[in-house]
Motif scaffolding. Sequence first.
Motif, PDB file in Angstrom:
ATOM      1  N   LYS A  11       0.838  -1.196   0.000  1.00 23.28           N
ATOM      2  CA  LYS A  11       0.000   0.000   0.000  1.00 23.28           C
ATOM      3  C   LYS A  11       0.873   1.245   0.000  1.00 23.28           C
ATOM      4  CE  LYS A  11      -3.865   0.053   2.178  1.00 23.28           C
ATOM      5  NZ  LYS A  11      -4.977   0.160   3.121  1.00 23.28           N
ATOM      6  N   SER A  12       0.492   2.226  -0.779  1.00 28.06           N
ATOM      7  CA  SER A  12       1.200   3.490  -0.835  1.00 28.06           C
ATOM      8  C   SER A  12       1.224   4.154   0.533  1.00 28.06           C
ATOM      9  CB  SER A  12       0.508   4.428  -1.835  1.00 28.06           C
ATOM     10  OG  SER A  12       1.004   5.745  -1.696  1.00 28.06           O
ATOM     11  N   SER A  15      -1.595   6.600   1.020  1.00 31.76           N
ATOM     12  CA  SER A  15      -2.979   6.161   1.140  1.00 31.76           C
ATOM     13  C   SER A  15      -3.537   6.582   2.492  1.00 31.76           C
ATOM     14  CB  SER A  15      -3.088   4.644   0.992  1.00 31.76           C
ATOM     15  OG  SER A  15      -2.811   4.263  -0.333  1.00 31.76           O
ATOM     16  N   ASN A  21      -8.532   6.558  -0.715  1.00 29.72           N
ATOM     17  CA  ASN A  21      -7.295   6.772  -1.474  1.00 29.72           C
ATOM     18  C   ASN A  21      -6.311   5.614  -1.334  1.00 29.72           C
ATOM     19  OD1 ASN A  21      -8.227   9.335  -2.235  1.00 29.72           O
ATOM     20  ND2 ASN A  21      -7.453  10.207  -0.344  1.00 29.72           N
ATOM     21  N   VAL A  23      -4.102   3.074  -2.767  1.00 31.48           N
ATOM     22  CA  VAL A  23      -3.389   2.638  -3.958  1.00 31.48           C
ATOM     23  C   VAL A  23      -2.341   1.628  -3.524  1.00 31.48           C
ATOM     24  CG1 VAL A  23      -1.851   3.365  -5.828  1.00 31.48           C
ATOM     25  CG2 VAL A  23      -3.751   4.827  -5.134  1.00 31.48           C
ATOM     26  N   VAL A  34      -0.312  -1.521 -10.622  1.00 34.76           N
ATOM     27  CA  VAL A  34      -0.958  -0.541  -9.756  1.00 34.76           C
ATOM     28  C   VAL A  34      -2.436  -0.892  -9.667  1.00 34.76           C
ATOM     29  CG1 VAL A  34      -1.367   1.918  -9.352  1.00 34.76           C
ATOM     30  CG2 VAL A  34       0.642   1.198 -10.656  1.00 34.76           C
ATOM     31  N   ARG A  35      -2.987  -0.885  -8.436  1.00 35.21           N
ATOM     32  CA  ARG A  35      -4.410  -1.191  -8.295  1.00 35.21           C
ATOM     33  C   ARG A  35      -5.038  -0.351  -7.182  1.00 35.21           C
ATOM     34  NH1 ARG A  35      -4.614  -7.214  -5.513  1.00 35.21           N
ATOM     35  NH2 ARG A  35      -3.879  -6.583  -3.448  1.00 35.21           N
ATOM     36  N   ASP A  36      -6.353  -0.303  -7.226  1.00 34.98           N
ATOM     37  CA  ASP A  36      -7.166   0.328  -6.182  1.00 34.98           C
ATOM     38  C   ASP A  36      -7.524  -0.778  -5.203  1.00 34.98           C
ATOM     39  OD1 ASP A  36      -9.169   1.400  -4.585  1.00 34.98           O
ATOM     40  OD2 ASP A  36     -10.293   2.248  -6.247  1.00 34.98           O
TER      41      ASP A  36
END
Length: 66
Positions: A11-12, A15, A21, A23, A34-36
């Motif tokens: 996870k970013s 986020s 948010n 990502v 890259v995914r949600d």
Amino acid sequence: MSATDQLRWVKSSYSGGEGDNCVEVALRPGTVHVRDSKDRSIRPLAVTPTAWTAFTALAAGAPAGG
């Protein structure tokens, strides 16, 4: 099970902690996925490391390539 299900997703750090948010990225040789994380039914994006570096530089406000 798809090939992206077997990737190690991270996870970013940007986020949100409230579940917004979110990502996630997974690195493979020659590809950044890259995914949600909130909607994993959407197919992840797959970009080159060069494209990912340019995107993150622009998102951070830095000039691309520098």
